[in-house]
Design a protein around this motif. Structure first.
Motif, PDB file in Angstrom:
ATOM      1  N   THR A 185       0.823  -1.212   0.000  1.00 22.16           N
ATOM      2  CA  THR A 185       0.000   0.000   0.000  1.00 22.16           C
ATOM      3  C   THR A 185       0.858   1.263   0.000  1.00 22.16           C
ATOM      4  OG1 THR A 185      -0.149  -0.051   2.408  1.00 22.16           O
ATOM      5  CG2 THR A 185      -1.918  -1.138   1.169  1.00 22.16           C
ATOM      6  N   GLY A 186       2.165   1.115   0.042  1.00 19.10           N
ATOM      7  CA  GLY A 186       3.070   2.262   0.021  1.00 19.10           C
ATOM      8  C   GLY A 186       4.509   1.805   0.133  1.00 19.10           C
ATOM      9  N   GLU A 201       4.886   1.401   8.105  1.00 21.94           N
ATOM     10  CA  GLU A 201       3.504   1.885   8.123  1.00 21.94           C
ATOM     11  C   GLU A 201       2.596   1.219   7.089  1.00 21.94           C
ATOM     12  OE1 GLU A 201       3.547   6.104   7.737  1.00 21.94           O
ATOM     13  OE2 GLU A 201       4.829   6.400   9.500  1.00 21.94           O
ATOM     14  N   CYS A 202       3.165   0.746   6.002  1.00 18.57           N
ATOM     15  CA  CYS A 202       2.372   0.212   4.896  1.00 18.57           C
ATOM     16  C   CYS A 202       2.223  -1.305   5.017  1.00 18.57           C
ATOM     17  CB  CYS A 202       3.011   0.585   3.566  1.00 18.57           C
ATOM     18  SG  CYS A 202       3.140   2.374   3.384  1.00 18.57           S
ATOM     19  N   LYS A 203       1.217  -1.822   4.345  1.00 15.13           N
ATOM     20  CA  LYS A 203       0.912  -3.251   4.432  1.00 15.13           C
ATOM     21  C   LYS A 203       1.093  -3.929   3.077  1.00 15.13           C
ATOM     22  CE  LYS A 203      -2.353  -2.528   8.119  1.00 15.13           C
ATOM     23  NZ  LYS A 203      -3.693  -2.706   8.612  1.00 15.13           N
ATOM     24  N   VAL A 204       1.353  -5.232   3.136  1.00 15.33           N
ATOM     25  CA  VAL A 204       1.416  -6.025   1.906  1.00 15.33           C
ATOM     26  C   VAL A 204      -0.016  -6.285   1.468  1.00 15.33           C
ATOM     27  CG1 VAL A 204       2.144  -8.200   0.870  1.00 15.33           C
ATOM     28  CG2 VAL A 204       3.593  -7.096   2.579  1.00 15.33           C
ATOM     29  N   ARG A 205      -0.341  -5.911   0.247  1.00  8.67           N
ATOM     30  CA  ARG A 205      -1.695  -6.043  -0.286  1.00  8.67           C
ATOM     31  C   ARG A 205      -1.856  -7.337  -1.080  1.00  8.67           C
ATOM     32  NH1 ARG A 205      -6.861  -6.057  -0.576  1.00  8.67           N
ATOM     33  NH2 ARG A 205      -7.818  -5.134  -2.365  1.00  8.67           N
ATOM     34  N   PHE A 241      -2.426 -13.922  -4.302  1.00 14.22           N
ATOM     35  CA  PHE A 241      -3.114 -13.966  -3.014  1.00 14.22           C
ATOM     36  C   PHE A 241      -3.525 -12.546  -2.625  1.00 14.22           C
ATOM     37  CE2 PHE A 241      -0.450 -17.672  -3.193  1.00 14.22           C
ATOM     38  CZ  PHE A 241      -1.183 -18.663  -2.579  1.00 14.22           C
ATOM     39  N   ASP A 242      -4.829 -12.338  -2.503  1.00 16.36           N
ATOM     40  CA  ASP A 242      -5.360 -11.056  -2.052  1.00 16.36           C
ATOM     41  C   ASP A 242      -5.373 -11.080  -0.527  1.00 16.36           C
ATOM     42  OD1 ASP A 242      -6.748  -8.775  -1.456  1.00 16.36           O
ATOM     43  OD2 ASP A 242      -8.457  -9.217  -2.737  1.00 16.36           O
TER      44      ASP A 242
END
Length: 72
Positions: A33-34, A39-43, A61-62
């Motif tokens: 996500t960034g 701070e960001c996550k694996v989407r 994989f979602d």
């Protein structure tokens, strides 16, 4: 090239498991996500089993739609 999108409604079969077990290597890619890893996550997680016999599907994989029963 086949793409299998893995979300909460997808059934991961024994045939798919066999692809991973017979792979000589795995190609792995992620979408986040960034750019800040704190701070960001694996989407999305994309995995392609590389087989000696040639082509294999890419599994996408979602991660936002999956629930996990174990702690990583």
């Amino acid at each position: 090239m086949d793409v299998c999108r893995i979300n909460h409604t997808y059934e991961f079969t024994d045939q798919h498991k066999a692809l991973f077990e017979s792979a000589v290597s795995l190609s792995i890619d992620t979408e986040t996500t960034g750019l800040n890893p704190r701070e960001c996550k694996v989407r999305l997680l994309q995995i392609k089993p590389n087989l000696k016999t040639g082509e294999s599907p890419i599994f996408v994989f979602d991660l936002f739609s999956l629930s996990f029963d174990c702690a990583l």
